[in-house]
Design a protein around this motif. Structure first.
Motif: not given
Ligand SMILES: CC(C)(COP(=O)(O)OP(=O)(O)OC[C@H]1O[C@@H](n2cnc3c(N)ncnc32)[C@H](O)[C@@H]1OP(=O)(O)O)[C@@H](O)C(=O)NCCC(=O)NCCS
Length: 68
Positions: A25-51
């Motif tokens: 996320g930090d690397a993407a922000a440094k390159r100018g990204a302002a929005t991120g979109v992910l497709v997640a598994t159940r495990d991934g959703l739990a991780l991304y929500r925690a973040l």
């Protein structure tokens, strides 16, 4: 875009996924990204929500069998 994020089962819930996703996320922000979109598994959703990611839409995977 982050894809196929995986922590070896023997090393899960030790913060490795968080470190990786934060670095990406930090690397993407440094390159100018302002929005991120992910497709997640159940495990991934739990991780991304925690973040701090939020659920935008539930999706339904589908496939067309080749020989049916
Ligand atoms: C998703 C995945 C990468 C998480 O990796 P990880 O290294 O275990 O993640 P972290 O240790 O950084 O987890 C940080 C927080 O996210 C949440 N979390 C992560 N995995 C979770 C799970 N399976 N269930 C519930 N909460 C979870 C927790 O709040 C966790 O903090 P805690 O352990 O203090 O409770 C790992 O479970 C995995 O490889 N799963 C299989 C592959 C997969 O589905 N990848 C995601 C593709 S979108």
């Amino acid at each position: 875009m982050a894809d196929r994020i995986l922590t070896d089962p023997a090393h899960r819930r030790r913060g490795l996924g968080s470190v990786l996703m934060t670095a990406l996320g930090d690397a993407a922000a440094k390159r100018g990204a302002a929005t991120g979109v992910l497709v997640a598994t159940r495990d991934g959703l739990a991780l991304y929500r925690a973040l701090g990611w939020t659920l935008w839409e539930a999706i339904t995977p589908a496939y067309l069998p080749e020989n049916e």
